[in-house]
Scaffold this motif. Structure first.
Motif, PDB file in Angstrom:
ATOM      1  N   ASN A 116       0.861  -1.208  -0.189  1.00 27.57           N
ATOM      2  CA  ASN A 116      -0.125   0.216  -0.140  1.00 27.57           C
ATOM      3  C   ASN A 116       0.779   1.266   0.069  1.00 27.57           C
ATOM      4  N   ALA A 117       0.103   2.192  -0.231  1.00 20.87           N
ATOM      5  CA  ALA A 117       0.909   3.667  -0.234  1.00 20.87           C
ATOM      6  C   ALA A 117       1.555   3.980   0.938  1.00 20.87           C
ATOM      7  N   HIS A 118       1.060   3.763   2.324  1.00 16.86           N
ATOM      8  CA  HIS A 118       1.728   4.150   3.293  1.00 16.86           C
ATOM      9  C   HIS A 118       3.194   3.515   3.656  1.00 16.86           C
ATOM     10  N   GLN A 119       3.280   2.123   3.261  1.00 15.94           N
ATOM     11  CA  GLN A 119       4.541   1.617   3.137  1.00 15.94           C
ATOM     12  C   GLN A 119       5.639   2.278   2.122  1.00 15.94           C
ATOM     13  N   ALA A 120       4.806   2.838   1.057  1.00 12.29           N
ATOM     14  CA  ALA A 120       5.834   3.539   0.219  1.00 12.29           C
ATOM     15  C   ALA A 120       6.432   4.723   0.535  1.00 12.29           C
ATOM     16  N   TYR A 121       5.392   5.540   1.568  1.00 16.52           N
ATOM     17  CA  TYR A 121       5.864   6.574   2.335  1.00 16.52           C
ATOM     18  C   TYR A 121       6.912   6.435   3.204  1.00 16.52           C
ATOM     19  N   LEU A 122       6.768   5.380   3.969  1.00 10.53           N
ATOM     20  CA  LEU A 122       7.763   5.051   5.120  1.00 10.53           C
ATOM     21  C   LEU A 122       9.423   4.633   4.470  1.00 10.53           C
ATOM     22  N   ALA A 123       9.154   3.982   3.489  1.00  6.85           N
ATOM     23  CA  ALA A 123      10.492   3.795   2.559  1.00  6.85           C
ATOM     24  C   ALA A 123      11.054   4.934   2.039  1.00  6.85           C
ATOM     25  N   ALA A 124      10.430   5.854   1.508  1.00  3.06           N
ATOM     26  CA  ALA A 124      10.960   7.096   1.082  1.00  3.06           C
ATOM     27  C   ALA A 124      11.404   8.011   2.212  1.00  3.06           C
ATOM     28  N   LYS A 125      10.501   7.917   3.242  1.00  7.78           N
ATOM     29  CA  LYS A 125      11.187   8.931   4.451  1.00  7.78           C
ATOM     30  C   LYS A 125      12.573   8.213   4.865  1.00  7.78           C
ATOM     31  N   ALA A 126      12.630   6.781   4.930  1.00  6.83           N
ATOM     32  CA  ALA A 126      13.741   6.511   5.623  1.00  6.83           C
ATOM     33  C   ALA A 126      15.072   6.856   4.652  1.00  6.83           C
ATOM     34  N   PHE A 127      14.980   6.520   3.513  1.00  6.44           N
ATOM     35  CA  PHE A 127      16.044   6.772   2.763  1.00  6.44           C
ATOM     36  C   PHE A 127      16.314   8.517   2.338  1.00  6.44           C
ATOM     37  N   ALA A 128      15.218   9.178   2.580  1.00  7.97           N
ATOM     38  CA  ALA A 128      15.644  10.659   2.740  1.00  7.97           C
ATOM     39  C   ALA A 128      16.302  10.923   3.897  1.00  7.97           C
ATOM     40  N   GLN A 129      16.094  10.295   5.069  1.00 13.43           N
ATOM     41  CA  GLN A 129      16.386  10.558   6.385  1.00 13.43           C
ATOM     42  C   GLN A 129      18.072  10.072   6.042  1.00 13.43           C
ATOM     43  N   ASN A 205      22.326   4.664  -3.107  1.00 13.27           N
ATOM     44  CA  ASN A 205      22.342   4.000  -4.561  1.00 13.27           C
ATOM     45  C   ASN A 205      22.000   2.735  -5.065  1.00 13.27           C
ATOM     46  N   ASP A 206      21.345   2.034  -4.241  1.00 13.28           N
ATOM     47  CA  ASP A 206      20.822   0.820  -4.273  1.00 13.28           C
ATOM     48  C   ASP A 206      19.606   0.586  -3.443  1.00 13.28           C
ATOM     49  N   THR A 207      18.511   1.565  -3.811  1.00 12.37           N
ATOM     50  CA  THR A 207      17.449   1.722  -2.784  1.00 12.37           C
ATOM     51  C   THR A 207      16.262   1.037  -3.059  1.00 12.37           C
ATOM     52  N   LYS A 208      16.379  -0.351  -3.589  1.00 12.91           N
ATOM     53  CA  LYS A 208      15.246  -1.108  -4.300  1.00 12.91           C
ATOM     54  C   LYS A 208      14.874  -1.379  -2.890  1.00 12.91           C
ATOM     55  N   ILE A 209      13.542  -1.654  -2.904  1.00 13.86           N
ATOM     56  CA  ILE A 209      12.697  -1.987  -1.662  1.00 13.86           C
ATOM     57  C   ILE A 209      13.155  -3.071  -0.695  1.00 13.86           C
ATOM     58  N   ASN A 210      13.825  -4.103  -1.390  1.00 13.72           N
ATOM     59  CA  ASN A 210      14.118  -5.326  -0.486  1.00 13.72           C
ATOM     60  C   ASN A 210      15.469  -4.760   0.191  1.00 13.72           C
ATOM     61  N   ASN A 211      16.161  -3.565   0.084  1.00 14.98           N
ATOM     62  CA  ASN A 211      17.166  -3.172   0.900  1.00 14.98           C
ATOM     63  C   ASN A 211      16.689  -2.422   2.111  1.00 14.98           C
ATOM     64  N   LEU A 212      15.421  -2.730   2.487  1.00 14.24           N
ATOM     65  CA  LEU A 212      15.039  -2.003   3.858  1.00 14.24           C
ATOM     66  C   LEU A 212      14.695  -3.387   4.507  1.00 14.24           C
ATOM     67  N   ILE A 213      14.840  -3.267   5.813  1.00 12.54           N
ATOM     68  CA  ILE A 213      13.985  -4.138   6.678  1.00 12.54           C
ATOM     69  C   ILE A 213      13.044  -3.542   7.294  1.00 12.54           C
ATOM     70  N   PHE A 214      11.662  -3.900   7.104  1.00 13.17           N
ATOM     71  CA  PHE A 214      10.650  -3.369   7.785  1.00 13.17           C
ATOM     72  C   PHE A 214      10.051  -4.139   9.273  1.00 13.17           C
ATOM     73  N   SER A 215       9.330  -3.556  10.099  1.00 16.06           N
ATOM     74  CA  SER A 215       9.065  -4.380  11.140  1.00 16.06           C
ATOM     75  C   SER A 215       7.949  -5.444  10.746  1.00 16.06           C
ATOM     76  N   GLU A 216       7.905  -6.592  11.404  1.00 16.83           N
ATOM     77  CA  GLU A 216       6.928  -7.384  10.744  1.00 16.83           C
ATOM     78  C   GLU A 216       5.598  -7.260  10.457  1.00 16.83           C
ATOM     79  N   ASP A 217       5.079  -6.256  11.157  1.00 18.14           N
ATOM     80  CA  ASP A 217       3.582  -5.699  10.548  1.00 18.14           C
ATOM     81  C   ASP A 217       3.662  -4.675   9.655  1.00 18.14           C
ATOM     82  N   LEU A 218       4.936  -4.418   9.121  1.00 19.28           N
ATOM     83  CA  LEU A 218       5.348  -3.392   8.229  1.00 19.28           C
ATOM     84  C   LEU A 218       4.823  -1.889   8.294  1.00 19.28           C
ATOM     85  N   LYS A 220       6.842   0.116  10.260  1.00 19.90           N
ATOM     86  CA  LYS A 220       8.102   1.163  10.633  1.00 19.90           C
ATOM     87  C   LYS A 220       9.271   0.233   9.733  1.00 19.90           C
ATOM     88  N   VAL A 221      10.203   1.264   9.387  1.00 16.01           N
ATOM     89  CA  VAL A 221      11.328   0.646   8.857  1.00 16.01           C
ATOM     90  C   VAL A 221      12.563   0.545   9.999  1.00 16.01           C
TER      91      VAL A 221
END
Ligand code: GN1
Ligand code: MG
Length: 340
Positions: A116-129, A205-218, A220-221
């Motif tokens: 969903n869009a919220h997970q996209a938002y969390l991912a972008a926030k983390a890489f921007a941080q 430089n390699d920010t594909k989504i599987n280079n994040l670890i989310f919490s089990e319930d997705l 939080k990053v």
């Protein structure tokens, strides 16, 4: 991982007492071979490091040392799991001429597609941080890990070289795909246009989504992983690889051709997350360059997958012969969607 000599060398290097069955294959990376170690008490990530892709591992360590020195990593809302030195205080352990390294295991979940869009938002926030945390670092102090890694002009030329030297029969569907990618030359021009208008930053430089670890319930990053490629880059690289792997209706390995396209709502969520963090610290031009990032990173991966197929699949891990061709075809549909 049951070879007794391998195990004893690994145990000696790190002062561990592992048994073979405590090391299991893990993850979906295309470059290194990754294993999860679980001895019932501690968990680690073990990687067989691909030193034909990363020919200068000392540059990775150089960049990591700058990161540790100049960023208060403990203040970040996620972990950056860097390699753990062995008992000789070395980051790599050579066993039977292969390079291995150990990293902390971070609990959670890696995903290949967001729901969903919220997970996209969390991912972008983390890489921007991550970018924001390194904004005060002089980007010229970083070393280039893989020369021209995200240089679209170089990757275009590598595709041309692969085409000139291929042993494959370039006809039919393969020819159509080659023609499609060669016709994307205008993106190379746009890449050159942006080059002298943007500052270099510390980027992942390699920010594909599987280079994040989310919490089990997705919700939080927990961590940003795959930290080998972090070096100086443009912020649109990191935004763009998120677009490639998040704002799409099907993942990178999908062959459901008719379903592959661009997802506007996930794109909007990515932009929201990235700008919420970056506003006030990214320049106007950097913000203007972001839409180019999605097209550019999708195109560069199309060039690279197709070149690897033409070269006989020498770079990426594949599970079947045509997989790189299919990845390039998948990205053609996504790129068409992104280009409108
Ligand atoms: C590789 O290692 P991994 O799977 O996270 C590649 C990236 C590509 C990606 C495509 C060092 O990343 O550049 O975007 O595959 N990493 C390297 O899925 O080439
Ligand atoms: Mg990875």
């Amino acid at each position: 991982m049951k070879n007794p000599s391998f195990l004893s060398q690994l145990n000696d290097a790190y002062g561990l007492k592992l048994r073979g069955e405590q090391i299991q294959k893990f993850g979906d990376g295309h470059i290194h071979k990754t294993f999860l170690i679980d001895d019932g008490e501690h968990q680690y990530i073990l990687q067989q490091f691909n030193n034909s892709v990363f020919k200068n591992p000392e540059r990775i360590s150089h960049n990591h040392a700058i990161l540790l020195d100049q960023i208060d990593t403990a203040a970040l809302p996620f972990e950056l799991p860097l390699p753990i030195p062995n008992l000789e205080n070395e980051l790599f352990t050579v066993i039977d001429r292969d390079y291995f390294r150990l990293s902390p295991f971070i609990a959670g979940k890696c995903i290949n597609e967001v729901n969903n869009a919220h997970q996209a938002y969390l991912a972008a926030k983390a890489f921007a941080q991550f970018i924001k945390a390194g904004i005060q670092i002089d980007a010229s102090s970083f070393q280039e890990v893989i020369p021209g890694f995200n240089d679209l002009e170089l990757r275009y030329n590598q595709l041309l070289d692969a085409l000139n030297n291929t042993k494959r029969n370039v006809s039919g569907e393969l020819k159509a795909l080659v023609d499609f990618y060669l016709s994307q030359k205008d993106l190379v021009e746009e890449y050159l246009f942006w080059k002298n208008k943007l500052p270099l930053r510390l980027t992942h430089n390699d920010t594909k989504i599987n280079n994040l670890i989310f919490s089990e319930d997705l919700t939080k990053v927990n961590a940003i992983i795959d930290l080998d490629t972090l070096t100086a880059g443009y912020i649109y690289y990191d935004f763009g690889d998120l677009v490639r792997t998040v704002a799409c209706t099907e993942g990178e390995s999908s062959t459901n051709w008719e379903n592959i396209g661009f997802d506007q709502s996930k794109y909007d969520a990515l932009l929201k997350g990235f700008l919420e963090v970056g506003e006030g610290c990214f320049t106007k031009n950097e913000i203007l360059s972001l839409p180019f990032g999605g097209k550019m990173m999708t195109c560069i991966m199309g060039f690279r997958f197709l070149a690897d197929y033409l070269n006989g699949n020498i770079y990426y891990t594949i599970h079947y012969e045509e997989q790189n061709l299919h990845r390039a075809k998948n990205h053609m549909f996504l790129l068409k969607g992104l280009r409108g």
